[in-house]
Design an enzyme around this catalytic site. Structure first.
Site, mmCIF file in Angstrom:
data_model
loop_
_atom_site.group_PDB
_atom_site.id
_atom_site.type_symbol
_atom_site.label_atom_id
_atom_site.label_comp_id
_atom_site.label_asym_id
_atom_site.label_seq_id
_atom_site.Cartn_x
_atom_site.Cartn_y
_atom_site.Cartn_z
ATOM 1 N N ASN A 1 0.850 -1.186 0.000
ATOM 2 C CA ASN A 1 0.000 0.000 0.000
ATOM 3 C C ASN A 1 0.886 1.236 0.000
ATOM 4 O O ASN A 1 1.337 1.705 1.038
ATOM 5 C CB ASN A 1 -0.924 -0.022 1.216
ATOM 6 C CG ASN A 1 -1.958 -1.119 1.129
ATOM 7 O OD1 ASN A 1 -2.927 -1.015 0.400
ATOM 8 N ND2 ASN A 1 -1.730 -2.202 1.863
ATOM 9 N N GLU A 2 1.149 1.749 -1.185
ATOM 10 C CA GLU A 2 2.073 2.859 -1.372
ATOM 11 C C GLU A 2 1.420 4.193 -0.993
ATOM 12 O O GLU A 2 0.201 4.256 -0.770
ATOM 13 C CB GLU A 2 2.534 2.902 -2.834
ATOM 14 C CG GLU A 2 3.314 1.674 -3.280
ATOM 15 C CD GLU A 2 4.741 1.625 -2.745
ATOM 16 O OE1 GLU A 2 5.055 2.347 -1.776
ATOM 17 O OE2 GLU A 2 5.548 0.852 -3.289
ATOM 18 N N PRO A 3 2.219 5.259 -0.874
ATOM 19 C CA PRO A 3 1.655 6.581 -0.589
ATOM 20 C C PRO A 3 0.488 6.909 -1.516
ATOM 21 O O PRO A 3 0.562 6.683 -2.729
ATOM 22 C CB PRO A 3 2.845 7.519 -0.822
ATOM 23 C CG PRO A 3 4.029 6.682 -0.467
ATOM 24 C CD PRO A 3 3.697 5.300 -0.938
ATOM 25 N N THR B 1 10.390 2.025 -3.488
ATOM 26 C CA THR B 1 10.136 0.624 -3.153
ATOM 27 C C THR B 1 10.854 -0.287 -4.130
ATOM 28 O O THR B 1 11.469 -1.289 -3.727
ATOM 29 C CB THR B 1 8.621 0.338 -3.186
ATOM 30 O OG1 THR B 1 7.974 1.160 -2.220
ATOM 31 C CG2 THR B 1 8.337 -1.117 -2.873
#
Length: 644
Positions: free
Chosen positions: A176-178, A195
């Site tokens: 769950n990235e920014p 990442t």
């Protein structure tokens, strides 16, 4: 032993009360800090084991959410040990993994499917149909359907009883990235560049890292009854501080965990090092003023006020939470003088000790005048990158200097570089079948970073000869250069074997042979599973094993940092200044490692070449000393003494 913490230990936290704790002035998530990741992992594994046993007793499934990456490896190892030695059964356990790269075949060694089977599932009695991992080989048209099915299956089992998490440097949990939404569910997501950069070493280059992944959503994770997040090493310290002390924001998805009522962050001292209660405890409340804390506080105050040490005033101390230090020590003038002298005494142009000098205020002993010195270098270039100037000084000042390269570093040589070298040989000797075989294999393989035993041998030789070029340039004879090829490293792949007794024996035998007065080693406190840290652990184990030998009473150990970090000024026990000419000489020594100069296999997230990183770090250290009011040098290399 568990480090002193403000909170109760993990085993003292019941599920009902884990979210209720004595808060600090700045922290918004419950956390427990241990002195090392092994002890922390042991505690987490035993909490999971207790939950499994309780669920088994209640005749219920134990539903676990599991993570991949280096952080949970020791947790899984302890769970395997509990299964094999203590009868812990996983027959009632159902697992759901957080994520998987996309696209990714299950049998790919970079897949999380492969990771989980290698590090856990192949070694326990969990039923195969109880293992659930997002499928990285799903047809694009079926992704939405399979993601919904994944969510429904979790609900079918009543949700997650326990979710184990790591954290990425973007603040991602799972993938769950920014920008991820608070209520997001299992889905396909595009990976952040940082990442992918962090994963580049596992894929032998950023260009090979998938750009997308399937991940369990924030909304799914937050519904777990219990969440434990693991973070080890200084490279996680910055994001841990943002997550625990910062505001809730989608730009740091892990901050959503501030709203979960049963979450604990389990940290080692490196990961916790930037939290206010550890970095600047005088801002939190009453502070224990140790020598190190005083040094840290005064240097911090200088940076905050943009003043040199001797210009700090009573008002500066009082206005910035340090009134208790002022009350303890008397006044700013005395404090400033003491700190100035302490830093001044760390500076020496004689890292092996200055002959016929009063060494009372010097970092090293004057006697013996000529010392036996053993420099441990994890890879075949860390010596010149991290302490090339000091190494040069030690040789020039007549000490008996040995260099020990702990690993071959062979996998860090690209096939492009290997082909260049081997084509030179085949041009000179076209009848050499071994080298012709290597050329043919490289040219016909689609995967340009595959390895064979012959190719690994060649790459190891390349790095050996580059190292000898550098040590000869610094006037160290070949018989004083030792290639240890520690077995833990020699897998021919990114994944290494666990540190073993044979590795420790190699180190201890060399120390006993040389009987050094000084040992230098890479004191890397970042990734606990990284090569630098494993090599340091091997040295510490060897020292523990042989420390009662008479010659060890005269042995001092100095730790240098790797290419990415430097000791904080308050941690430095010896700073060795370099002249402009020595800076150039160090640069030239690094240039001998030509295979690592341009197309570097394990670049990290810093695009600068290694010599640039080292030079700028050394210049920065010298500048910081000067800004505190000390002499102005071109560059400085820094060391911290390890007391055993």
């Amino acid at each position: 032993m568990v480090a002193e913490v403000r909170y109760r230990n993990l085993e003292d936290i019941s599920y009902k009360e884990a979210g209720i704790y004595e808060n600090t002035r700045f922290e918004k998530i419950h956390n427990v800090v241990y002195d090392n990741s092994n002890n922390a992992s042991y505690k987490v594994a035993h909490e999971i084991a207790a939950l499994i046993r309780q669920k088994e007793k209640d005749e219920m499934y134990c539903v676990l959410g599991l993570a991949t990456g280096s952080s949970p490896i020791k947790v899984y190892e302890e769970l395997i040990r509990l299964h094999k030695e203590k009868g812990l059964s996983f027959k009632n356990v159902v697992t759901f993994n957080l994520d998987e790269y996309y696209p990714m075949e299950k049998d790919n060694v970079q897949s999380y499917y492969d990771f989980m089977h290698e590090y856990l599932f192949n070694h326990i009695d969990i039923p195969k149909d109880h293992i659930n991992i997002p499928s990285g080989d799903t047809h694009p048209d079926k992704i939405l359907e399979t993601c919904i099915a994944y969510e429904n299956k979790i609900k079918k089992y009543g949700g997650l009883d326990f979710q184990l998490l790591g954290i990425g440097r973007t603040g991602h949990i799972g993938f769950n990235e920014p920008g991820s939404h608070y209520n997001s569910r299992t889905r396909l997501i595009t990976l952040d560049h940082l990442t992918r950069t962090d994963a580049a070493s596992s894929f032998l280059g950023l260009e090979n890292v998938p750009k997308r992944a399937i991940t369990m959503g924030i909304g799914t994770v937050k519904e777990a009854k219990r969440i434990v997040l693991l973070a080890w090493g200084e490279n996680k310290a910055e994001i841990i501080k943002k997550t625990i002390e910062g505001e809730i924001t989608s730009q740091v998805p892990a901050t959503y965990l501030q709203l979960h009522k049963n979450t604990t962050f389990v940290l080692d001292e490196g990961a916790a090092s930037l939290l206010t209660q550890y970095k600047t405890p005088w801002l939190v409340g009453p502070c224990m003023w140790t020598e190190e804390t005083i040094s840290n506080a005064i240097i911090w105050l200088c940076e905050l006020t943009s003043k040199s040490i001797l210009r700090l005033t009573d008002k500066d101390y009082n206005d910035n939470g340090m009134e208790s230090l002022l009350a303890k020590e008397g006044n700013a003038y005395d404090l400033n003088i003491k700190m100035f002298n302490k830093l001044q005494h760390t500076i020496t142009g004689w890292p092996g000790g200055k002959p016929n000098a009063d060494d009372t205020s010097r970092p090293e002993r004057a006697i013996p005048e000529k010392k036996r010195v053993l420099i441990f270098s994890p890879h075949p270039d860390d010596d010149v990158i991290s302490m090339g100037g000091t190494l040069d000084r030690l040789v020039e000042q007549g000490h008996d200097v040995h260099v020990a390269y702990q690993t071959s570093g062979n996998i860090a040589v690209s096939n492009h570089e290997a082909l260049k070298f081997v084509e030179v040989v085949t041009t000179m000797d076209c009848n050499n079948n071994v080298f012709n075989t290597i050329v043919e294999a490289i040219q016909t393989q689609e995967n340009f970073e595959f390895n064979t035993p012959e190719l690994l041998f060649l790459k190891g030789v390349i790095r050996q000869k580059e190292s000898l070029g550098a040590t000869r340039y610094l006037n160290i004879s070949d018989e004083k250069v030792h290639f240890l090829n520690m077995p833990f490293y020699e897998t021919g792949a990114i994944k290494k074997k666990p540190l073993g007794e044979e590795d420790v024996e190699i180190i201890s035998n060399l120390i006993k042979e040389i009987k050094p007065h000084q040992i230098y080693a890479a004191g890397d406190l970042a990734d606990p599973h990284g090569t630098h840290r494993v090599c340091l652990d091997a040295l510490f184990s060897a020292i523990e094993k042989i420390k009662l030998n008479d010659f060890m009473k005269e042995c001092w150990v100095w730790l240098y940092r790797g290419a990415w970090q430097e000791w904080g000024l308050h941690e430095i026990d010896m700073a060795v200044p370099m002249s402009p000419d020595q800076v150039i000489k160090k640069r030239k020594a690094i240039f001998f490692h030509q295979s690592q100069k341009d197309r570097v296999m394990f670049q990290g997230d810093d695009s600068r070449e290694f010599w640039v990183r080292a030079e700028e770090r050394n210049q920065d250290t010298a500048m910081k000393y000067h800004q505190l009011g000390l002499a102005d040098y071109a560059a400085m290399e820094a060391f911290k003494r390890y007391h055993f």
